[in-house]
Design an enzyme around this catalytic site. Structure first.
Site, PDB file in Angstrom:
ATOM      1  CB  SER A 322      64.095  70.586   3.321  1.00 13.91           C
ATOM      2  OG  SER A 322      65.275  70.089   3.038  1.00 13.91           O
ATOM      3  CD1 TRP A 325      64.096  66.130   9.271  1.00 15.66           C
ATOM      4  CD2 TRP A 325      66.162  66.493   8.228  1.00 15.66           C
ATOM      5  NE1 TRP A 325      64.740  64.743   9.413  1.00 15.66           N
ATOM      6  CE2 TRP A 325      66.076  65.164   8.732  1.00 15.66           C
ATOM      7  CE3 TRP A 325      67.118  67.055   7.970  1.00 15.66           C
ATOM      8  CZ2 TRP A 325      67.099  64.126   8.542  1.00 15.66           C
ATOM      9  CZ3 TRP A 325      68.322  65.888   7.331  1.00 15.66           C
ATOM     10  CH2 TRP A 325      68.090  64.525   7.877  1.00 15.66           C
ATOM     11  CG  HIS A 326      69.248  70.095   6.957  1.00 18.52           C
ATOM     12  ND1 HIS A 326      68.016  70.050   5.913  1.00 18.52           N
ATOM     13  CD2 HIS A 326      70.033  69.037   6.509  1.00 18.52           C
ATOM     14  CE1 HIS A 326      68.421  69.197   5.197  1.00 18.52           C
ATOM     15  NE2 HIS A 326      69.860  68.522   5.176  1.00 18.52           N
ATOM     16  N   GLY A 327      68.243  71.528  11.474  1.00 24.19           N
ATOM     17  CA  GLY A 327      68.529  72.060  12.482  1.00 24.19           C
ATOM     18  C   GLY A 327      67.688  73.256  12.908  1.00 24.19           C
ATOM     19  CG  PHE A 477      71.955  67.898  10.446  1.00 28.80           C
ATOM     20  CD1 PHE A 477      71.861  69.083  11.127  1.00 28.80           C
ATOM     21  CD2 PHE A 477      72.457  67.820   9.275  1.00 28.80           C
ATOM     22  CE1 PHE A 477      72.768  69.980  10.869  1.00 28.80           C
ATOM     23  CE2 PHE A 477      73.416  68.879   8.873  1.00 28.80           C
ATOM     24  CZ  PHE A 477      73.573  70.049   9.645  1.00 28.80           C
TER      25      PHE A 477
END
Length: 477
Positions: A322, A325-327, A477
């Site tokens: 997670s 996934w954001h960066g 994102f």
């Protein structure tokens, strides 16, 4: 094209008028209009990346039908892998290529070995993480035999590119949103007005809460070496409100816009800062993403119905993925790791599902207990947000070190720009409004709803930040 700009206002008014007044009798024409509008909306940033959406749409539409038409397990799995490789391949290249190359070079350099590789000047397509997960859920659900593929490429393409939620969610599932493109929509004044109300509340969160907080957050984080502990604590708290106002504000506006067009999107936030523990926080924050990871990663790994060691492994996998996934930055991985550490004691003590009921304050003891739990959860969440906001991992640790060591109550931060003490008052008012409406979609319900709308519109006009048109945080994102 940002929701909080005059350009988008004109764009949406035109789409709304044509959609409901000129094409109301023909669902197909309405979908064509929505698809064209969605491509215009996305192409407004960079028309070149429209090709990625088109390719993902064609690939997953075709693969969905092929998976459904065969019973051979190996062929079904191979087709699913094609969908995963195409979609995650695009996502991986545009979002993570430079991250892996740069870290690979650094790793070898620490061993004294020079690697002759170079990063590329890659532009990250807006919203690629969102629509990629949306299309993937379609093929995965067909593979799992949860849904049947649609025969309408138009409806599927519009489902993938639907402009209200295209670039920052909510991440919709095909079984919820796709049937809405296949059925006739009828205009409902009540439904449309509820969409207007949700949009107004989202706009308030964005331009009054998020963008005003951003004024202070940017200065405090970029000058943390000269800031006092109190300034840095408030910087973390302001960012907590900034990211909540920014992202939940976008989700509210997306839900409101979709509702004005006759669609229902899933709720993406349920007052997360009133959570009593970190597990409840994640059931209330970015719900469309957390449930996506739960259904397509956590449960397939075994979830919590396995050995204790595998449960711990699964928790760290889900939070680290997670974060990533954001960066493509170690700060996001650290943020995910820290949230996993927060969650772990609840899992080990089997208390991760205890706060699933509505918050009640039926006694003074209960009020004290609940308030304390909410305060602790908000505090540790705000601490983790420092990693999310920091430019790099050194920046994050430097910020936290000074916050915990420079024990000064100097309030020099209050003189930097715009509002000062007033901002704290605005945030207190915001919390109070949300608290008394925490069982509703938005505050404009019950008695005096017109007075509430008028008051919020007044705050938007007088306190809203419109001059800079701050981008939504989650667009990156």
């Amino acid at each position: 094209m940002l929701f909080n700009t005059f350009t988008f206002f004109v764009f949406f008014v035109i789409v709304f008028f044509v959609y409901w007044f000129l094409l109301k009798k023909n669902r197909i024409y309405q979908n064509i209009l929505l698809l064209i509008a969605s491509y215009i909306f996305y192409g407004w940033w960079d028309w070149r990346f429209l090709s990625l959406i088109v390719i993902s749409t064609i690939v997953d539409f075709a693969i969905g039908k092929l998976i459904f038409s065969t019973t051979d397990k190996k062929r079904r799995k191979a087709l699913l892998m094609v969908s995963l490789l195409v979609n995650l391949g695009f996502l991986g290249f545009f979002k993570y290529y430079n991250f892996f190359i740069e870290n690979w070079i650094q790793a070898w350099e620490t061993l004294g070995v020079s690697i002759n590789l170079s990063s590329l000047n890659i532009i990250l397509p807006v919203g690629i993480s969102f629509y990629t997960f949306q299309t993937l859920s379609y093929t995965i659900d067909i593979y799992r035999k949860k849904i049947k593929p649609t025969n309408s490429v138009l409806s599927f393409a519009t489902f993938v590119a639907f402009f209200p939620q295209l670039v920052a969610g909510p991440i919709e599932r095909a079984q919820h949103l796709l049937p809405q493109f296949l059925s006739k929509r009828k205009f409902s004044y009540k439904h449309a007005m509820s969409g207007v109300h949700i949009f107004i509340w989202g706009l308030f969160k964005k331009v009054v809460i998020a963008d005003t907080c951003a004024t202070y957050v940017n200065v405090i984080f970029e000058n943390y070496e000269t800031m006092s502990s109190l300034s840095l604590v408030l910087g973390a708290v302001y960012f907590a409100f900034q990211i909540y106002g920014d992202f939940s504000g976008y989700s509210d506006m997306a839900i409101g816009l979709a509702r004005m067009l006759g669609f229902d999107l899933m709720q993406n936030f349920r007052y997360p800062y009133f959570a009593r523990d970190i597990a409840e926080f994640w059931r209330r924050w970015h719900i469309s993403l957390t449930t996506w990871f739960r259904d397509y990663l956590y449960i397939p790994l075994g979830g919590s119905r396995t050995t204790k060691m595998l449960q711990i492994r699964n928790v760290f996998i889900i939070f680290l993925v997670s974060g990533f996934w954001h960066g493509a930055n170690w700060t996001f991985i650290a943020w995910g790791f820290l949230n996993a550490l927060y969650f772990l004691p609840l899992l080990l003590l089997k208390k991760n599902r205890i706060n699933r009921d509505d918050i009640t304050m039926n006694s003074f003891k209960n009020w004290i207990n609940t308030t304390f739990k909410i305060f602790i959860t908000f505090s540790i969440t705000s601490l983790a947000w420092v990693f999310f906001r920091a430019n790099d991992i050194q920046h994050a640790f430097g910020y936290l070190k000074r916050m915990l060591s420079e024990l000064s109550l100097n309030i020099q931060f209050l003189s930097i720009e715009r509002y000062a003490i007033e901002l704290i008052g605005i945030l207190v008012l915001f919390v109070v409004i949300e608290w008394f409406h925490k069982k509703s979609e938005h505050p404009f319900v019950g008695k005096y709803y017109m007075a509430k709308i008028t008051f919020v519109l007044f705050l938007i006009i007088t306190l809203g930040v419109f001059s800079s048109h701050e981008d939504f945080i989650y667009f990156q994102f």
